[in-house]
Design an enzyme around this catalytic site. Structure first.
Site, PDB file in Angstrom:
ATOM      1  N   CYS A 104       0.807  -1.121  -0.227  1.00 41.80           N
ATOM      2  CA  CYS A 104      -0.002   0.030   0.046  1.00 41.80           C
ATOM      3  C   CYS A 104       0.928   1.200  -0.074  1.00 41.80           C
ATOM      4  CB  CYS A 104      -0.976   0.013   1.030  1.00 41.80           C
ATOM      5  SG  CYS A 104      -2.126  -1.599   1.041  1.00 41.80           S
ATOM      6  N   HIS A 159      -2.352   7.800   6.243  1.00 41.44           N
ATOM      7  CA  HIS A 159      -2.853   6.794   5.574  1.00 41.44           C
ATOM      8  C   HIS A 159      -4.046   6.339   5.938  1.00 41.44           C
ATOM      9  CE1 HIS A 159      -1.572   3.218   3.114  1.00 41.44           C
ATOM     10  NE2 HIS A 159      -1.805   2.326   4.339  1.00 41.44           N
ATOM     11  N   HIS A 166      -9.553   2.717  -0.214  1.00 43.89           N
ATOM     12  CA  HIS A 166      -8.315   2.481  -0.084  1.00 43.89           C
ATOM     13  C   HIS A 166      -7.664   1.725  -1.608  1.00 43.89           C
ATOM     14  CE1 HIS A 166      -4.329   1.608   1.201  1.00 43.89           C
ATOM     15  NE2 HIS A 166      -4.540   0.582   2.106  1.00 43.89           N
ATOM     16  N   SER A 217      13.828  46.606 -48.191  1.00 44.14           N
ATOM     17  CA  SER A 217      13.996  47.827 -47.833  1.00 44.14           C
ATOM     18  C   SER A 217      14.430  47.994 -46.360  1.00 44.14           C
ATOM     19  CB  SER A 217      13.010  48.939 -48.379  1.00 44.14           C
ATOM     20  OG  SER A 217      13.500  50.270 -48.189  1.00 44.14           O
TER      21      SER A 217
END
Length: 1120
Positions: free
Chosen positions: A178, A313, A353, A625
């Site tokens: 994880c 977490h 998750h 020119s």
């Protein structure tokens, strides 16, 4: 407030996501978070269907939690966009498909065109921890196919991104459970800081296609009974599994600032560690979590007290949440007052998750929080977890709050932990811009804008337009329309199919985009394919006096780039001329020829920079020119300041002649008007400008110009007054040369031109004369040779230009080159050529090369006497003419250009092979007479000769493993062969040379075997395919082509698993996803369907269906 000035900082420049709850962009995710949306749902019905086939599995599946966080329509994938065939896409893990699409979206979010990354050292690190799909495919042994290997491998998640985007930097899949995606972010940061990569594509992905891991996690007590996440809640008993992808684009900070990227946040520091031996490998370790956070803070060089928010977490497990909050409190909560806590939150109750993708999702949420200055509320929180001590300086965000004010930039921490023990942490900070924006909306004028869309596939344009229309009418209204146009025009990859929309407002844009999506575009919309040849360099032509208009440059001043250029030299203009260029442009006032000269120059150098800022560049410049001054600036010969001094100081000198002169544009060639000047006895007039083959400009005293113009108009020659009162490019200006030279001494230091520059002042338009003082004196007085300059540029762009340059180079070294054009095959060619050679008075000719030929591919049964003679004439009649003029032993050498094609029996080249066979025989004859003649049997020459333009010949050679040769290699072979007494020499180049492989020995063994076999045994009747009822092909060539095209399309569609009408005949098969494995299957199908032996490298030498059909036309003709 501190600035982002650490050399350890990395820029976050782009983000993308595909998450549950239809959160398909970071903005959609943010809105979902603010609304506390819980996107959990029942698992899609078909996900576990394969496991229901087994009765034992079916009984167990009923006990596995069926709720979680799922992405709708995960099976959808735009395979064609990535040149992947439906067949290969079916055998790719959806995780690979998902990260491909989300990576593309993240790069678009970053404003990084894919073309700018192709071939670069960009890194890819992707977190992945699940192989549900791979198990489904690879455990079905009877149906395993070659693409399933890379299609289901973890490495494929990262490697496919690198492959399809052509990235050459590190590319690695990361499995830290994880923690995978936050570890990937850590690795990306390291790759950038080490100098290994300038850009890193990082993130993670998760997809749930089997019940196995869900069952494991449930039995381990990690999952909640209701399939939801309840982070920090007293009812937390596990998490709900989630799927999706999150991708972040990191970039070297200095590069991001230099490129004007929209920097979303600064990644200050990251750290990764392991929690060591704990109560169990899956048990969390508070000390390890504390240590990794402190390490990240040390790397970031910031104090923990300056971190106001931590994205936790927070997996909602009974042990995990209390352990993590305790660790956060120990690092970030210590010493904080109750009214200034460290706030915490977690995105998991919103989208679940994501396991391997979880860290990147939390990272995106934290970036948006520091960017927007808002602390987002926690979803699914009713009662704070009673197992946590909430008095230790941390507090969960329960309602939307403004970010606390402080004396330092907004900073946040991000936590991510893996159940194998990996712990990771990141510190991010709000980006603070320290200097002016390189790109801003002020660069773009208000009002009408052009919106550009493009796609590799035509049908995708309408889908894009619908998506863009919806965005324009909702959240897009918050964005300035100028910025939207700028991003679509300069920060997107531009594909083959394109559409452009001229719009006045967001609502107008939405209306026109919707109309296009519904296939009813308005007149202010245009679309089509990318035009061929549009990558050719362009020439910028800078006009001269007379092109000015009222309010010139007024709108351009709204562009920041244009204004910056004018402002950079405005002080010089004010000092030299006594007026402000900015003010004059804002007022739209043009006072006198002297001011016009200056403003014309400034308009041009400013416009050049605007074009460059839009990605438009030039390959050459021409100045007319006064336009030559701006052209020289654009080419890098002089600086804008030097050009300003030249034009202003010269303009001041022109004041002496203001009111005394005039100019007129005459719609007639220079030669005609020169005669008119002479016959009308107006000797004070001169042709000052050779404008074009059909026009010129006359200059002289005012009264004489007016009288001359009247006379010409009376004669029917249209003459137009030029808006000037100075006789530019007239000899009368000669008296200004000395004072101008004195005024410029020490102020002009010309440099080498960076692009081709063509002179209109010098007699030779390709003059390399530097743009110093002498040049500008000539520019003032000499006539303007615009026609010559344009002709020279056009000639140099011609394919003949390199050849002409070679001839000129040879002549400069003393060679004399004379072209004589005759028909070498005519009956009197010998006498014509002899007479012309005598007229040249050349020394005796000592060498002869015969290289004439006509290529006309035609099946042998279709050859007519006329077509046969047309091919043979230059070979046979031409060589006999030379043999008559230069009999054996009268020249030092004769070389006859023959071909290797006759060895291989190329279809359709029977006549050509016959002509070359005659050359070979003539060489043998002349050798027998003691002459030094050789027939060179060439392979194809690269970029020159008849075969160079024949894709058919190249393809046929390729089937033999033979490639073309360069001119240098050809002449080396020629010199080598000349050392030997031989009448023929075959010159071939094996592809083995390019691969550094040993050459086949003998080289042409297959030809030798074929010839020997054909002599010893009669040719066998070719067998029909297993299906003996092959459909007969029509005899009519057009019908035959259509029939073959249909059959090949069906075979290709079958192999690629596409619908037949989706297969494009002219598109390279590789662009539709055909790979080397699929070509084997295609070859088998073609042989079975058509009864024709197909070479293994067919699709390499014949890359599209049309190419294959043309090849089959020849092969099937041969079978009749």
């Amino acid at each position: 407030m501190e600035a982002n000035d650490s050399p350890h900082d990395v820029a976050v420049v782009g983000m993308g996501c595909r998450l549950p709850g239809n959160n398909n962009t970071p903005e959609e995710l943010w809105r979902s978070i603010l609304q506390k949306v819980d996107a959990s749902s029942e698992i899609p019905r078909m996900r576990w269907e394969p496991y229901q086939q087994n009765a034992q599995n079916a009984r167990s599946i009923g006990k596995v939690p069926r709720r979680g966080y799922f992405v709708k329509n995960l099976e959808n994938f735009d395979a064609g966009f990535f040149n992947i065939s439906p067949k290969e896409a079916e055998q790719m893990d959806p995780q690979q498909r998902l990260v491909l699409e989300v990576t593309w979206e993240a790069l678009e979010n970053a404003g990084i065109p894919l073309s700018s990354l192709s071939g670069s050292d960009a890194a890819v690190f992707m977190g992945v921890n699940s192989d549900d799909y791979g198990k489904l495919l690879l455990e079905d042994l009877p149906h395993v196919e070659p693409w399933m290997g890379i299609g289901t491998a973890y490495c494929g998640v990262a490697n496919r991104i690198s492959y399809h985007l052509n990235l050459m930097g590190p590319s690695t899949a990361v499995d830290a459970a994880c923690a995978s995606s936050l570890v990937a972010i850590h690795l990306g940061r390291q790759a950038i800081l080490s100098g290994e990569s300038k850009v890193a594509i990082v993130g993670g992905v998760n997809a749930i296609f089997g019940p196995g891991l869900t069952s494991v996690l449930d039995k381990a007590g990690a999952l909640s009974s209701d399939g939801r996440c309840h982070s920090f809640d007293d009812a937390a008993s596990g998490y709900g599994r989630g799927e999706g992808a999150a991708v972040v684009i990191l970039k070297n900070m200095a590069e991001a600032v230099k490129d004007g990227d929209h920097i979303l946040a600064t990644l200050k520091g990251t750290a990764v560690a392991q929690d060591g031996r704990t109560n169990g490998i899956m048990a969390p370790n508070q000390k390890a979590q504390e240590l990794v956070a402190r390490k990240a803070l040390d790397v970031a060089r910031v104090d923990a007290s300056t971190i106001d928010y931590v994205e936790a977490h927070a997996t909602s497990t009974p042990v995990g949440d209390p352990t993590e909050v305790s660790a956060i409190s120990a690092v970030y909560g210590k010493g904080r007052s109750p009214d200034k806590p460290c706030y915490i939150g977690s995105v998991k109750p919103n989208v679940g998750h994501l396991e391997a993708g979880a860290g990147a999702v939390g990272f995106i949420k934290a970036v948006m929080s520091v960017q927007k200055g808002i602390l987002p509320p926690q979803a699914n929180l009713k009662t704070l977890n009673t197992r946590v001590n909430w008095s230790e300086g941390v507090q969960v965000v329960q309602d939307i709050e403004d970010w606390p004010s402080s004396g330092y930039p907004r900073r946040a921490g991000v936590c991510s932990y893996g159940y194998g023990g990996t712990v990771s942490h990141a510190i991010i900070e709000k980006y603070i811009q320290t200097g002016p924006a390189i790109y801003s909306k002020e660069q773009w004028p208000k009002g009408t804008q052009v919106l550009l869309l493009s796609s590799p596939q035509r049908r995708s344009l309408e889908t894009q337009a619908a998506t863009q229309a919806e965005w324009m009418s909702t959240v897009g209204k918050q964005n300035d329309l100028r910025c939207v146009a700028a991003t679509l025009g300069t920060r997107r990859s531009h594909h083959k199919y394109r559409a452009a929309f001229v719009v006045e407002s967001h609502d107008d844009a939405a209306e026109k985009l919707n109309a296009f999506a519904c296939q009813t575009p308005t007149k202010w919309t245009t679309s089509g394919g990318k035009p061929e040849g549009d990558d050719r360099p362009v020439v910028w032509v800078f006009s001269g006096h007379g092109a000015q208009w009222t309010d010139m440059a007024k709108d351009l001043l709204q562009y920041r780039v244009f204004r910056d250029v004018i402002e950079s030299v405005d002080i010089l203009v004010q000092k030299e001329m006594g007026f402000s260029a900015i003010q004059a442009m804002e007022m739209g006032v043009l006072n006198g020829s002297d001011q016009v000269q200056v403003l014309t120059y400034l308009m041009q150098i400013g416009l050049s920079e605007v074009l460059r800022s839009l990605g438009v560049s030039c390959g050459a410049v021409i100045g007319h020119s006064v336009g030559e001054i701006a052209a020289s600036v654009a080419a890098g010969c002089i600086t804008p300041a030097e050009g300003t001094l030249i034009v202003t100081r010269r303009a001041k000198l022109y004041r002496r002649f203001m009111g005394a002169g005039g100019m007129a544009l005459v719609c007639a060639p220079l030669e005609q008007i020169t005669i008119e000047i002479s016959t009308q006895n107006v000797n004070n007039l001169v042709v000052a400008i050779n404008s074009s083959p059909s026009s010129c400009v006359v200059s002289g005293p005012k009264e004489e110009i007016e009288a001359f113009a009247l006379n010409l108009n009376n004669k029917g020659i249209k003459t137009i007054h030029v808006d000037t009162d100075i006789a530019f490019h007239h000899p009368m200006l000669g008296e200004l040369m000395e004072p101008l030279a004195e005024a410029l001494v020490g102020y002009v230091s010309p440099s080498q031109s960076k692009v081709a520059i063509y002179s209109t002042s010098a007699s030779d338009p390709r003059s390399t004369m530097d743009r110093g003082i002498r040049y500008w004196l000539d520019n003032m007085v000499n006539p303007v040779q615009l026609t010559s300059a344009i002709s020279a540029a056009a000639e140099d762009a011609s394919p003949l230009a390199p050849i002409i340059k070679k001839i000129l180079s040879m002549e400069s070294r003393g060679a004399t080159i004379q072209a004589i054009a005759i028909d070498i095959s005519s009956h009197d060619a010998a006498s014509q050529l002899s007479s012309r050679i005598d007229d040249l008075c050349f020394p005796p000719i000592r060498g002869v090369v015969h290289a004439a030929g006509v290529l006309h591919n035609e099946h042998v049964l279709s050859v007519t006497p006329d077509s046969f003679e047309r091919v043979l004439a230059p070979k046979i009649a031409g060589s006999l003419t030379l043999n008559m003029l230069f009999p054996p032993k009268t020249v030092d050498f004769m070389v006859l250009f023959s071909s290797c094609g006759q060895f291989f029996g190329f279809p359709g080249q029977a006549s050509y092979a016959s002509g070359n066979a005659f050359l070979d025989a003539l060489a043998t004859y002349r050798r027998s007479q003691g002459d030094n003649t050789i027939a060179m049997q060439w392979t194809s020459w690269r970029e020159i000769g008849m075969a160079a333009g024949s894709e058919f010949v190249r393809a046929e050679l390729a089937t033999k493993g033979i490639t073309d040769i360069s001119q240098e290699e050809a002449f080396q072979a020629w010199m080598h062969v000349s050392k030997y007494d031989v009448d023929h020499a075959v010159v071939l180049r094996s592809r083995a040379l390019e691969k550094h492989e040993p050459l086949p020995s003998p080289l042409l063994v297959d030809i030798a075997i074929h010839k020997i076999s054909s002599i010893l045994t009669p040719p066998p009747t070719p067998p029909l395919s297993a299906s003996s009822d092959l459909l007969p092909l029509p005899r009519n060539p057009a019908d035959r082509f259509d029939s073959l095209s249909r059959q090949v399309r069906e075979c290709v569609a079958n192999v690629l698993q596409m619908e037949t009408d989706e297969v494009a005949s002219q598109e390279p098969l590789s662009n539709m996803g055909m790979d080397s494995v699929m070509t084997v299957h295609l070859r088998g199908r073609l042989q079975k369907s058509l009864g024709v032996l197909v070479p293994p490298n067919l699709t390499w030498s014949h890359p599209s269906i049309d190419h294959i059909v043309k090849w089959l036309m020849e092969k099937t003709n041969d079978k009749e």
